[in-house]
Write an enzyme that holds these catalytic residues in place. Structure first.
Site, PDB file in Angstrom:
ATOM      1  N   PRO A 175      16.363  -9.553  23.009  1.00 41.79           N
ATOM      2  CA  PRO A 175      15.538  -8.340  22.990  1.00 41.79           C
ATOM      3  C   PRO A 175      14.270  -8.565  22.171  1.00 41.79           C
ATOM      4  CG  PRO A 175      17.828  -7.842  22.479  1.00 41.79           C
ATOM      5  CD  PRO A 175      17.697  -9.320  22.448  1.00 41.79           C
ATOM      6  N   GLU A 176      13.146  -8.103  22.714  1.00 43.32           N
ATOM      7  CA  GLU A 176      11.874  -8.196  22.009  1.00 43.32           C
ATOM      8  C   GLU A 176      11.407  -6.792  21.651  1.00 43.32           C
ATOM      9  OE1 GLU A 176       9.087 -10.864  23.960  1.00 43.32           O
ATOM     10  OE2 GLU A 176      10.729 -12.038  24.783  1.00 43.32           O
TER      11      GLU A 176
ATOM     12  N   HIS B 152      33.798  -8.132  22.649  1.00 41.63           N
ATOM     13  CA  HIS B 152      32.986  -8.710  21.576  1.00 41.63           C
ATOM     14  C   HIS B 152      32.384  -7.629  20.675  1.00 41.63           C
ATOM     15  CE1 HIS B 152      33.395 -12.417  23.825  1.00 41.63           C
ATOM     16  NE2 HIS B 152      32.756 -11.882  24.856  1.00 41.63           N
TER      17      HIS B 152
ATOM     18  N   ARG C 279      27.555 -13.782  21.607  1.00 44.40           N
ATOM     19  CA  ARG C 279      27.323 -15.085  20.978  1.00 44.40           C
ATOM     20  C   ARG C 279      27.407 -15.033  19.453  1.00 44.40           C
ATOM     21  NH1 ARG C 279      22.710 -18.386  24.156  1.00 44.40           N
ATOM     22  NH2 ARG C 279      23.796 -20.060  23.060  1.00 44.40           N
TER      23      ARG C 279
ATOM     24  N   ARG D  27      -6.150 -23.467  15.054  1.00 46.75           N
ATOM     25  CA  ARG D  27      -4.951 -24.237  15.374  1.00 46.75           C
ATOM     26  C   ARG D  27      -5.066 -24.875  16.751  1.00 46.75           C
ATOM     27  NH1 ARG D  27       0.350 -21.014  13.066  1.00 46.75           N
ATOM     28  NH2 ARG D  27      -0.577 -20.338  11.101  1.00 46.75           N
TER      29      ARG D  27
END
Length: 281
Positions: free
Chosen positions: A2-3, A93, A112, A155
């Site tokens: 998720p962002e 889970h 996970r 950069r």
């Protein structure tokens, strides 16, 4: 993972339902998902506390408590937060259950087990979760072309890698870096030091616009969110490039291409984002 748009959606769904509620009990099935303090202390300190409101910082969710304490949560790759009736079937889970005083339960599941909780007490500096190292939030923090150029304009790293650096901007990951760069017409492999002043300006405008658009597209009711188990609300049909390798560009119909940048899969349009090709000539 998720962002920012997904985290903002979760906050918008959960916050109105838990404000003012008291945590009666905390059940921990997997102590390892509590990074700080120890699991027993985490449960003891939270029992009897009342939730004031929620906040989002980048990809982090925060629960502010009336005492001044705060719960910090990072969902990582597969973490999921659901508010359910006490008798609702439990997701596989499920690692932590917060029993609330209205017979509802706030449940955290994570296939996970990478997601993590921290409990930071009132007056305590959060030197544990990493939230203190985040760059500015791209929505509401006044992201400017000058800031972007000053931070990454010298950069040589690809601009996509720079956008995903949480110390530069908080909340953008693999999905929305692709979407932002497509909307800005910038190839994800462009070295950051090759961008022009016009491109920095375009990027600063595009970042919050794209994220806000996807937050809007993520909008679901609490009932839909629960029915989809906190996973099936996401805006996959609205993605312009991410995950659509070989499909037609929604603007020029050219087949989208895939490459690997900074170890992450990246999809782009070789026509709409061909500024990179021109700069390489």
């Amino acid at each position: 993972m998720p962002e920012l748009p997904e985290i903002e959606t979760i906050k918008g769904i959960i916050e109105p339902q838990v404000q003012g509620l008291t945590i009666k009990n905390v059940i921990v099935n997997r102590p390892e998902v509590i990074a700080y303090p120890a699991a027993n202390a985490f449960c003891d300190l939270l029992t009897g506390q009342t939730i004031s409101h929620m906040e989002r910082r980048g990809k982090f969710l925060l629960f502010a408590l009336d005492s001044g304490d705060r719960i910090v949560l990072h969902l990582r790759m597969t973490g999921c937060l659901l508010l359910t009736p006490a008798g609702h079937p439990e997701e596989k889970h499920t690692h932590i259950i917060f029993e609330l005083n209205n017979d509802m339960e706030l449940r955290f599941s994570d296939m996970r087990r990478f997601g993590r909780f921290w409990l930071i007490q009132a007056g305590e500096n959060d030197t544990y979760s990493g939230i203190d190292k985040l760059g500015p939030d791209p929505i509401g923090d006044g992201l400017t072309p000058e800031f972007l150029e000053a931070r990454v304009g010298k950069r040589k790293k690809p601009i996509k890698v720079c956008l995903m650096d949480q110390k530069i901007i908080a909340g953008i990951g693999n999905i929305y870096s692709d979407e932002i760069l497509f909307s800005a017409g910038i190839h994800p492999g462009r070295p950051a030091d090759s961008l022009s002043a016009d491109e920095w300006e375009r990027l600063a405008e595009t970042i919050p616009e794209v994220l806000a658009w996807f937050i809007e597209k993520d909008s679901v009711t609490p009932e839909e969110y629960l029915r989809g188990r906190g996973r099936d609300y996401r805006n996959t049909p609205f993605l312009q490039v991410y995950g659509r390798e070989g499909g037609p560009c929604r603007i020029c119909k050219t087949s989208l291409c895939r490459t690997v940048i900074g170890g992450r899969s990246s999809t782009f349009c070789p026509v709409c984002q061909m500024d990179f090709l021109r700069s390489a000539d």
